[in-house]
Write an enzyme that holds these catalytic residues in place. Sequence first.
Site, PDB file in Angstrom:
ATOM      1  N   ARG A  39       2.705 -10.250  -1.063  1.00  0.00           N
ATOM      2  CA  ARG A  39       3.392  -8.572  -1.200  1.00  0.00           C
ATOM      3  C   ARG A  39       4.957  -9.138  -0.735  1.00  0.00           C
ATOM      4  O   ARG A  39       5.637  -7.730  -1.100  1.00  0.00           O
ATOM      5  CB  ARG A  39       2.610  -7.532  -0.684  1.00  0.00           C
ATOM      6  CG  ARG A  39       3.089  -6.216  -1.095  1.00  0.00           C
ATOM      7  CD  ARG A  39       1.873  -5.518  -0.588  1.00  0.00           C
ATOM      8  NE  ARG A  39       3.061  -3.587  -1.270  1.00  0.00           N
ATOM      9  CZ  ARG A  39       2.812  -3.168  -0.654  1.00  0.00           C
ATOM     10  NH1 ARG A  39       3.096  -3.282   0.972  1.00  0.00           N
ATOM     11  NH2 ARG A  39       2.675  -1.505  -1.108  1.00  0.00           N
ATOM     12  N   ILE A  68       6.923   0.116  -5.160  1.00  0.00           N
ATOM     13  CA  ILE A  68       5.976  -0.450  -5.415  1.00  0.00           C
ATOM     14  C   ILE A  68       4.685   0.194  -4.480  1.00  0.00           C
ATOM     15  O   ILE A  68       4.506   0.450  -3.645  1.00  0.00           O
ATOM     16  CB  ILE A  68       6.471  -1.696  -4.331  1.00  0.00           C
ATOM     17  CG1 ILE A  68       4.771  -2.812  -4.149  1.00  0.00           C
ATOM     18  CG2 ILE A  68       6.094  -1.360  -2.816  1.00  0.00           C
ATOM     19  CD1 ILE A  68       5.142  -4.036  -3.988  1.00  0.00           C
ATOM     20  N   SER A  69       3.531   0.180  -5.319  1.00  0.00           N
ATOM     21  CA  SER A  69       2.438   1.550  -4.446  1.00  0.00           C
ATOM     22  C   SER A  69       1.571   0.856  -4.081  1.00  0.00           C
ATOM     23  O   SER A  69       2.117  -0.641  -3.407  1.00  0.00           O
ATOM     24  CB  SER A  69       0.901   0.611  -6.351  1.00  0.00           C
ATOM     25  OG  SER A  69       1.576   0.960  -7.557  1.00  0.00           O
ATOM     26  N   GLN A  70       1.074   1.685  -3.030  1.00  0.00           N
ATOM     27  CA  GLN A  70      -0.031   1.158  -2.011  1.00  0.00           C
ATOM     28  C   GLN A  70      -0.778   0.628  -2.256  1.00  0.00           C
ATOM     29  O   GLN A  70      -1.509   0.098  -3.419  1.00  0.00           O
ATOM     30  CB  GLN A  70      -0.544   2.833  -1.656  1.00  0.00           C
ATOM     31  CG  GLN A  70      -1.249   2.302  -0.204  1.00  0.00           C
ATOM     32  CD  GLN A  70      -1.811   3.594   0.597  1.00  0.00           C
ATOM     33  OE1 GLN A  70      -1.601   5.178  -0.380  1.00  0.00           O
ATOM     34  NE2 GLN A  70      -2.802   3.948   0.873  1.00  0.00           N
ATOM     35  N   PRO A  71      -1.073  -0.777  -1.516  1.00  0.00           N
ATOM     36  CA  PRO A  71      -2.298  -1.580  -1.241  1.00  0.00           C
ATOM     37  C   PRO A  71      -3.136  -1.253  -2.248  1.00  0.00           C
ATOM     38  O   PRO A  71      -3.687  -1.828  -2.983  1.00  0.00           O
ATOM     39  CB  PRO A  71      -2.383  -2.361  -0.085  1.00  0.00           C
ATOM     40  CG  PRO A  71      -0.724  -2.490  -0.089  1.00  0.00           C
ATOM     41  CD  PRO A  71      -0.299  -1.210   0.030  1.00  0.00           C
TER      42      PRO A  71
END
Length: 220
Positions: A39, A68-71
Amino acid sequence: MNQLDTYRHKGLRKELAVKLRDKGIADQNVLNAIETVPRHLFFGNDTIFFETHAYEDKAFQIGEGQTISQPYTVARQSELLEISPREKILEIGTGSGYQAAVLAVLGARVFSIERHRKLFERTKPLLEQLGYSHIKCFFGDGFEGAPSYAPYDKIIITAAVPELPKKLLQQLTIGGKMVLPFGSEANCDMVRITKHAEGQYSEEVFGKFAFVPMLKGRVF
Ligand code: SAH
């Protein structure tokens, strides 16, 4: 992979996968994919900052007002898609490319659309450079889908959708599923729609999330 992915990064990813499992992600294939995808290499330029923060369970700015979206969100949407190897998946909102890479590691054939030209131009070569050259990236408006490659087994939308995108439902196979955050950006429901026949759908809801909005048209 010609950029730096060290044992330290791998260790941080292992810890992140454990954290996501504790938060309720049960699909081991998804946790393995989180452990696999570097990531920290998806953030653009500010690498020193992201070296330290990339494996926190947080969303980050990636430019053009996008994130970028949260994991956890990436893992949850991936899990809800119930991917089998070789399935065709259409993603709306390529952004950093991280979600697309996770789907590719899960064995899907990934098609991804981004409406921001700058993000598209940054992410397409990045995915190639990182070894995800089989992901097909388009610059376009996700509301239109990508009809020339339709139908898709699964569709994932990674921006908050104010209204059901009819053209995307049409591009889904019978038996196909679409996972989307439905509602306004700070307060949307994660919804999974299953297509049983043309015009016949069922819906399940999986809790509240926050996303940037899905917007019409392209940005040059
Ligand atoms: N999947 C991305 C998340 C990016 S945030 C990742 O893993 O990094 C959502 C993205 O959706 C943004 O890049 C935004 O520009 C894009 N987007 C919003 N509306 C869109 C539309 N109509 N068509 C295509 N992309 C769209």
